[in-house]
Write a protein that holds these residues in place. Sequence first.
Motif, PDB file in Angstrom:
ATOM      1  N   UNK A 298       0.856  -1.183   0.000  1.00 32.24           N
ATOM      2  CA  UNK A 298       0.000   0.000   0.000  1.00 32.24           C
ATOM      3  C   UNK A 298       0.895   1.238   0.000  1.00 32.24           C
ATOM      4  N   UNK A 299       0.815   2.023  -1.069  1.00 35.95           N
ATOM      5  CA  UNK A 299       1.677   3.201  -1.192  1.00 35.95           C
ATOM      6  C   UNK A 299       1.213   4.357  -0.313  1.00 35.95           C
ATOM      7  N   UNK A 300      -0.060   4.329   0.096  1.00 41.63           N
ATOM      8  CA  UNK A 300      -0.570   5.399   0.947  1.00 41.63           C
ATOM      9  C   UNK A 300      -0.030   5.263   2.365  1.00 41.63           C
ATOM     10  N   UNK A 301      -0.200   4.044   2.917  1.00 42.52           N
ATOM     11  CA  UNK A 301       0.218   3.815   4.299  1.00 42.52           C
ATOM     12  C   UNK A 301       1.592   3.169   4.401  1.00 42.52           C
ATOM     13  N   UNK A 302       2.198   2.876   3.244  1.00 46.00           N
ATOM     14  CA  UNK A 302       3.552   2.314   3.208  1.00 46.00           C
ATOM     15  C   UNK A 302       3.667   1.041   4.047  1.00 46.00           C
ATOM     16  N   UNK A 303       2.714   0.113   3.816  1.00 50.08           N
ATOM     17  CA  UNK A 303       2.742  -1.177   4.504  1.00 50.08           C
ATOM     18  C   UNK A 303       2.443  -2.282   3.500  1.00 50.08           C
ATOM     19  N   UNK A 304       2.870  -3.519   3.839  1.00 51.44           N
ATOM     20  CA  UNK A 304       2.580  -4.677   3.000  1.00 51.44           C
ATOM     21  C   UNK A 304       1.187  -5.202   3.336  1.00 51.44           C
ATOM     22  N   UNK A 305       0.450  -5.614   2.290  1.00 53.49           N
ATOM     23  CA  UNK A 305      -0.935  -6.087   2.473  1.00 53.49           C
ATOM     24  C   UNK A 305      -1.159  -7.347   1.658  1.00 53.49           C
ATOM     25  N   UNK A 306      -2.253  -8.025   1.977  1.00 51.87           N
ATOM     26  CA  UNK A 306      -2.613  -9.223   1.220  1.00 51.87           C
ATOM     27  C   UNK A 306      -3.607  -8.850   0.118  1.00 51.87           C
ATOM     28  N   UNK A 307      -4.072  -9.839  -0.630  1.00 50.58           N
ATOM     29  CA  UNK A 307      -4.968  -9.570  -1.751  1.00 50.58           C
ATOM     30  C   UNK A 307      -6.332  -9.076  -1.304  1.00 50.58           C
ATOM     31  N   UNK A 308      -6.734  -9.379  -0.046  1.00 46.91           N
ATOM     32  CA  UNK A 308      -8.041  -8.943   0.434  1.00 46.91           C
ATOM     33  C   UNK A 308      -8.018  -7.550   1.055  1.00 46.91           C
TER      34      UNK A 308
ATOM     35  N   UNK B 225      -6.963  -4.577  -0.038  1.00 48.93           N
ATOM     36  CA  UNK B 225      -7.450  -3.456  -0.854  1.00 48.93           C
ATOM     37  C   UNK B 225      -8.978  -3.390  -0.940  1.00 48.93           C
ATOM     38  N   UNK B 226      -9.640  -4.509  -0.625  1.00 50.84           N
ATOM     39  CA  UNK B 226     -11.107  -4.526  -0.677  1.00 50.84           C
ATOM     40  C   UNK B 226     -11.694  -4.006   0.635  1.00 50.84           C
ATOM     41  N   UNK B 227     -10.900  -4.071   1.712  1.00 51.93           N
ATOM     42  CA  UNK B 227     -11.415  -3.693   3.036  1.00 51.93           C
ATOM     43  C   UNK B 227     -10.717  -2.450   3.578  1.00 51.93           C
ATOM     44  N   UNK B 228      -9.721  -2.667   4.399  1.00 50.21           N
ATOM     45  CA  UNK B 228      -9.073  -1.543   5.096  1.00 50.21           C
ATOM     46  C   UNK B 228      -8.359  -0.574   4.162  1.00 50.21           C
ATOM     47  N   UNK B 229      -7.897  -1.050   3.032  1.00 52.43           N
ATOM     48  CA  UNK B 229      -7.111  -0.199   2.137  1.00 52.43           C
ATOM     49  C   UNK B 229      -7.870   0.120   0.855  1.00 52.43           C
ATOM     50  N   UNK B 230      -9.145   0.195   0.984  1.00 55.71           N
ATOM     51  CA  UNK B 230      -9.992   0.510  -0.166  1.00 55.71           C
ATOM     52  C   UNK B 230      -9.633   1.904  -0.698  1.00 55.71           C
ATOM     53  N   UNK B 231      -9.496   2.008  -1.974  1.00 57.65           N
ATOM     54  CA  UNK B 231      -9.154   3.243  -2.702  1.00 57.65           C
ATOM     55  C   UNK B 231      -7.682   3.637  -2.545  1.00 57.65           C
ATOM     56  N   UNK B 232      -6.925   2.885  -1.751  1.00 54.96           N
ATOM     57  CA  UNK B 232      -5.490   3.164  -1.669  1.00 54.96           C
ATOM     58  C   UNK B 232      -4.769   2.564  -2.871  1.00 54.96           C
ATOM     59  N   UNK B 233      -3.795   3.257  -3.426  1.00 56.33           N
ATOM     60  CA  UNK B 233      -3.013   2.656  -4.516  1.00 56.33           C
ATOM     61  C   UNK B 233      -2.139   1.536  -3.981  1.00 56.33           C
ATOM     62  N   UNK B 234      -2.267   0.347  -4.581  1.00 53.64           N
ATOM     63  CA  UNK B 234      -1.445  -0.801  -4.180  1.00 53.64           C
ATOM     64  C   UNK B 234      -0.743  -1.348  -5.408  1.00 53.64           C
ATOM     65  N   UNK B 235       0.455  -1.876  -5.186  1.00 56.19           N
ATOM     66  CA  UNK B 235       1.246  -2.469  -6.275  1.00 56.19           C
ATOM     67  C   UNK B 235       1.839  -3.769  -5.763  1.00 56.19           C
ATOM     68  N   UNK B 236       2.242  -4.656  -6.664  1.00 59.81           N
ATOM     69  CA  UNK B 236       2.903  -5.898  -6.233  1.00 59.81           C
ATOM     70  C   UNK B 236       4.195  -5.580  -5.479  1.00 59.81           C
ATOM     71  N   UNK B 237       4.535  -6.481  -4.567  1.00 61.52           N
ATOM     72  CA  UNK B 237       5.754  -6.275  -3.781  1.00 61.52           C
ATOM     73  C   UNK B 237       6.982  -6.129  -4.672  1.00 61.52           C
TER      74      UNK B 237
END
Length: 540
Positions: free
Chosen positions: A159-169, A171-183
Amino acid sequence: MACANTSWSEENFSCSICLDVFKSPVTTACGHNFCRTCITKFWDEQVQDKCPVCNKLFNTRPDLQVNTFLSELLAQFRTSVGVKGQPCVEPAEVPCDVCIGTQQKAVKSCLMCFTSYCQTHLEPHQRVAGLKKHRLVEPMDRLEDRMCKKHDRLLELFCQTEQVCVCLLCPVTDHKSHPVVPLKEEYKVKTAQLGKRRAEVPQKIQERKQKIKEIKDTVELSNKDADREIAQGGQVFTALIGCVEKGRDEFNQTVKEKLKSTVKRSEDLIKELEQEIEDLTNRSSEVKRLSHTEDHLSFLQTFRSLKDPPPTRDWTTVEVRPPSYEGTLRRSLDQLEETLNMETKKLRDDAELKRVQKYEVDVTLDPDTAHPQLILSEDGKQAHDGGLVKALPHNPKRFKEYICVLTRQSFSSGRFYFEVQVKYKTNWLLGVARESIDRKGRIEWTPETGYWTLWFDKDGLVFGDNTYVDLPLRAELQKVGVFVDYDEGLVSFYDVEARVHIYSATGCTFTEPLYPILDPCSYAGANSGALIISPVNQTD
């Protein structure tokens, strides 16, 4: 090669030093086997190389070679007995989470089981249908840290907004609308940033080394300055002590002279009294002898010849008074104070001049700024009024109204000092001026208009300020020193030959480059001489 004897145990392949399965087994000349690292370390700690088992001494340390036969047997043993025969996991390897005892290195990690497996314990995932569906990846250490705590899934995105690693789910929940990219993609970005920072590190290190050098140089210079200051201070105080000692000697001499005068008068009076006593004694003897004469004729004849008594002084009004010392010490101290004040100023000015002369700069006059009436020497060190206005090309830097010239060099920080010979001149001006001064019209020579100057004419010596400062006229002023401390806002003038401070302008505000300025003033008889920028003659 025949299969390994399955009755062999781990003890058959254990090093007698570390008591673990051999790692790179080597054999000594006496036939005993050890791990290469173990026997080398053992010998390093001994006074003399020997075998740890049989204590056989070696005159020189044996050149150890890997026991290839034992290494092959050890490999077969590991294959046949599985986990128990495996070597310890190297620091960079991931251990099997299932192995008991000596752990084998993992070959795969299961993201469903959160477990890492060696080749032996991985076998069920390759055979059992349900386990075959599990996702196997390259060995990973601390799998629990690689899983999303909320969704129990592998952290595969960033997650580029919060600068943390996330799983595939996520972005659908806590990181909705945050830009995410593969590690992997973020990894490339971050490694590029890291590479840039790493490239900056040598430069920063060099900058800090340079700063350390600057600080050390400053400390060294400060030590030298302190030593010089102490030496100069010692000379000053020695001279002042000499003045005090001279004053003390003069005071003692004054007291002694008064005492000597009193003693001399006393001795003269005593001598006169003693003479009168002697005369009176002789008279008394003559009278006594005459008084005992019974011969009338002889008495009368002798009495007639008897001399009149010698005149004597009336001593009732004569007295000797002790010398009076009232006021002697006070007058001596007043004289000493005056002498010390004069000597202190002289010594202080001399020490100060020596100090500022260390900041000498080599400056030359700039013909592009010189008034058309001025004549400059080829070396750019002299300027005098030629009496005629030359036809020169227009130059915005050139003085038009006043017969002035600036130097080529300017100063925007630090300290600088230069000297100008004014000998044989009856009218002149010199000092420093800021870059933006008006060079075409008539102006007031004040700091407000950008000038910090000293000028001399028939009326005396003056520093140009908003209110002109009249200064004591110095006899035979031959050379003037100018010192500027840009950062401290200080401009000082000195009589170089007499080594006396003339005047200092303090609290000045400098915001532009400063240029030394000279004005030899108009040609007029005795004032025809040149102003000369002279080299500094620094005295010890």
